[in-house]
Design an enzyme around this catalytic site. Structure first.
Site, PDB file in Angstrom:
ATOM      1  N   SER A  13      24.681 103.402  37.650  1.00  0.00           N
ATOM      2  CA  SER A  13      25.549 104.536  38.017  1.00  0.00           C
ATOM      3  C   SER A  13      26.933 104.400  37.377  1.00  0.00           C
ATOM      4  O   SER A  13      27.564 105.414  37.041  1.00  0.00           O
ATOM      5  CB  SER A  13      25.651 104.688  39.538  1.00  0.00           C
ATOM      6  OG  SER A  13      26.402 103.639  40.098  1.00  0.00           O
ATOM      7  N   ASN A  14      27.410 103.179  37.176  1.00  0.00           N
ATOM      8  CA  ASN A  14      28.689 103.006  36.470  1.00  0.00           C
ATOM      9  C   ASN A  14      28.547 103.384  34.988  1.00  0.00           C
ATOM     10  O   ASN A  14      29.449 103.999  34.416  1.00  0.00           O
ATOM     11  CB  ASN A  14      29.202 101.569  36.615  1.00  0.00           C
ATOM     12  CG  ASN A  14      29.925 101.361  37.937  1.00  0.00           C
ATOM     13  OD1 ASN A  14      31.021 101.859  38.140  1.00  0.00           O
ATOM     14  ND2 ASN A  14      29.282 100.658  38.858  1.00  0.00           N
ATOM     15  N   ASN A 107      34.316  93.827  33.312  1.00  0.00           N
ATOM     16  CA  ASN A 107      33.329  93.850  34.396  1.00  0.00           C
ATOM     17  C   ASN A 107      33.924  94.607  35.574  1.00  0.00           C
ATOM     18  O   ASN A 107      35.145  94.668  35.727  1.00  0.00           O
ATOM     19  CB  ASN A 107      33.008  92.419  34.826  1.00  0.00           C
ATOM     20  CG  ASN A 107      31.967  92.361  35.926  1.00  0.00           C
ATOM     21  OD1 ASN A 107      30.956  93.064  35.889  1.00  0.00           O
ATOM     22  ND2 ASN A 107      32.211  91.542  36.946  1.00  0.00           N
ATOM     23  N   HIS A 109      33.713  94.675  39.820  1.00  0.00           N
ATOM     24  CA  HIS A 109      33.238  93.903  40.963  1.00  0.00           C
ATOM     25  C   HIS A 109      33.554  94.688  42.242  1.00  0.00           C
ATOM     26  O   HIS A 109      34.669  95.194  42.397  1.00  0.00           O
ATOM     27  CB  HIS A 109      33.917  92.530  41.002  1.00  0.00           C
ATOM     28  CG  HIS A 109      33.426  91.687  42.123  1.00  0.00           C
ATOM     29  ND1 HIS A 109      32.187  91.080  42.102  1.00  0.00           N
ATOM     30  CD2 HIS A 109      33.970  91.385  43.325  1.00  0.00           C
ATOM     31  CE1 HIS A 109      32.002  90.434  43.241  1.00  0.00           C
ATOM     32  NE2 HIS A 109      33.068  90.601  44.007  1.00  0.00           N
ATOM     33  N   GLY A 143      34.521  81.980  33.997  1.00  0.00           N
ATOM     34  CA  GLY A 143      34.253  81.795  35.423  1.00  0.00           C
ATOM     35  C   GLY A 143      33.456  82.956  36.020  1.00  0.00           C
ATOM     36  O   GLY A 143      33.098  83.910  35.338  1.00  0.00           O
ATOM     37  N   ASP A 145      33.681  86.015  38.024  1.00  0.00           N
ATOM     38  CA  ASP A 145      34.622  87.040  38.513  1.00  0.00           C
ATOM     39  C   ASP A 145      36.068  86.533  38.574  1.00  0.00           C
ATOM     40  O   ASP A 145      36.819  86.870  39.490  1.00  0.00           O
ATOM     41  CB  ASP A 145      34.192  87.548  39.906  1.00  0.00           C
ATOM     42  CG  ASP A 145      32.798  88.167  39.887  1.00  0.00           C
ATOM     43  OD1 ASP A 145      32.455  88.818  38.895  1.00  0.00           O
ATOM     44  OD2 ASP A 145      32.059  87.991  40.874  1.00  0.00           O
ATOM     45  N   LYS A 172      31.988 105.032  44.950  1.00  0.00           N
ATOM     46  CA  LYS A 172      32.665 106.277  44.535  1.00  0.00           C
ATOM     47  C   LYS A 172      33.939 105.954  43.747  1.00  0.00           C
ATOM     48  O   LYS A 172      34.275 106.636  42.783  1.00  0.00           O
ATOM     49  CB  LYS A 172      33.069 107.088  45.771  1.00  0.00           C
ATOM     50  CG  LYS A 172      32.016 108.045  46.254  1.00  0.00           C
ATOM     51  CD  LYS A 172      32.682 109.027  47.207  1.00  0.00           C
ATOM     52  CE  LYS A 172      31.874 109.092  48.485  1.00  0.00           C
ATOM     53  NZ  LYS A 172      32.586 109.627  49.623  1.00  0.00           N
TER      54      LYS A 172
HETATM   55  C1  GRF Z   1      28.144  97.868  41.343  1.00  0.00           C
HETATM   56  O1  GRF Z   1      28.343  97.764  42.730  1.00  0.00           O
HETATM   57  C2  GRF Z   1      29.102  96.969  40.612  1.00  0.00           C
HETATM   58  O2  GRF Z   1      30.324  96.815  41.265  1.00  0.00           O
HETATM   59  C3  GRF Z   1      28.367  95.654  40.580  1.00  0.00           C
HETATM   60  O3  GRF Z   1      27.017  96.000  40.424  1.00  0.00           O
HETATM   61  C4  GRF Z   1      26.794  97.314  40.919  1.00  0.00           C
HETATM   62  C5  GRF Z   1      26.197  98.099  39.789  1.00  0.00           C
HETATM   63  O4  GRF Z   1      25.809  99.393  40.165  1.00  0.00           O
HETATM   64  N1  GRF Z   1      28.878  94.819  39.528  1.00  0.00           N
HETATM   65  P1  GRF Z   1      25.310 100.405  39.051  1.00  0.00           P
HETATM   66  O5  GRF Z   1      24.122  99.735  38.349  1.00  0.00           O
HETATM   67  O6  GRF Z   1      26.440 100.663  38.118  1.00  0.00           O
HETATM   68  O7  GRF Z   1      24.886 101.631  39.793  1.00  0.00           O
END
Ligand code: GRF
Length: 215
Positions: A13-14, A107, A109, A143, A145, A172
């Site tokens: 989704s990201n 990244n 998190h 490291g 995160d 969101k």
């Molecule tokens: C997200 O919660 C992100 O923060 C974490 O992994 C999840 C990935 O979600 N690193 P998506 O695959 O982007 O929907």
């Protein structure tokens, strides 16, 4: 135009939020390659739908973990990728890729680092009982995160939150701050000095959040 490579393991989704920002003309970037380490990653469907090249690499097909990341670095470099995005990539990135893209891997998190690093950030947060959590975009170092922070956003945590409720609230905001971090990078506004990411044109806004709200 910034050339991006994306690494993902699952839902993506990201990845989608970045595609959407680019297609809406709000992010001057081009996704050159999606690399997945999982053949069932839904991110692959998203790449297909938007005609983005993708590559499945099976980590088990390499004799060492480093070799897997050497291959990823080669594929990214072959496509002139300038910035690497970890969008739910469920592996610790190894030195060969970090060295090839020093301070050029981002990244996201789902917690306010350095609190609750590692797996299941949202569950760790809900179980701990903090009042405020959120998400963090950071550059990747050796490291877990631990790299220099680029953007953080806060969300309130309810004492009645389940892991899923909190994860949805955080997600969101992830979809807003990840593209924004990439935008800042694409505009050449980020400079890493030690652990500190300086942002040109940055302006402090003295907003605050109180949770539970004051009466
Ligand atoms: C997200 O919660 C992100 O923060 C974490 O992994 C999840 C990935 O979600 N690193 P998506 O695959 O982007 O929907």
């Amino acid at each position: 135009m910034l050339n991006i490579g994306v690494l993902a393991s699952g839902r993506g989704s990201n990845f989608q939020s970045i595609i959407d920002e680019i297609e809406a003309g709000r992010l001057n970037a081009s996704i050159k390659l999606l690399v997945v380490d999982n053949p069932d990653a839904y991110a692959i469907e998203r790449a297909r739908k938007h005609s983005i090249e993708y590559l499945y690499l099976n980590p088990k097909g390499f004799s060492t973990k480093d070799d897997f990341f050497i291959k990823i670095a080669e594929e990214l470099k072959a496509r002139n990728v300038e910035l690497v995005i970890l969008a739910g990539f469920m592996r610790i990135v190894r030195k060969p890729l970090i060295d090839s893209f020093r301070n050029r891997i981002m990244n996201i998190h789902p917690a306010l680092l350095p609190s609750f690093p590692g797996l299941h950030g949202q569950k760790q947060t809900a179980d701990y009982g903090v009042r405020i959590s959120g998400c963090t975009v950071h550059f990747v170092d050796e490291g877990m995160d631990t790299g220099p922070v680029i953007i953080q956003a806060a969300v309130p945590v309810s004492p009645d939150d389940t892991e899923d409720m909190l994860a949805a609230r955080i997600l969101k905001i992830e979809h807003k701050i990840f593209p924004e971090a990439i935008r800042l990078y694409s505009e050449g506004r980020l400079k890493v000095e030690g652990r500190i990411v300086k942002i040109s044109g940055y302006e402090l806004k003295e907003n605050f959040i109180v949770n539970p709200p004051l009466r």
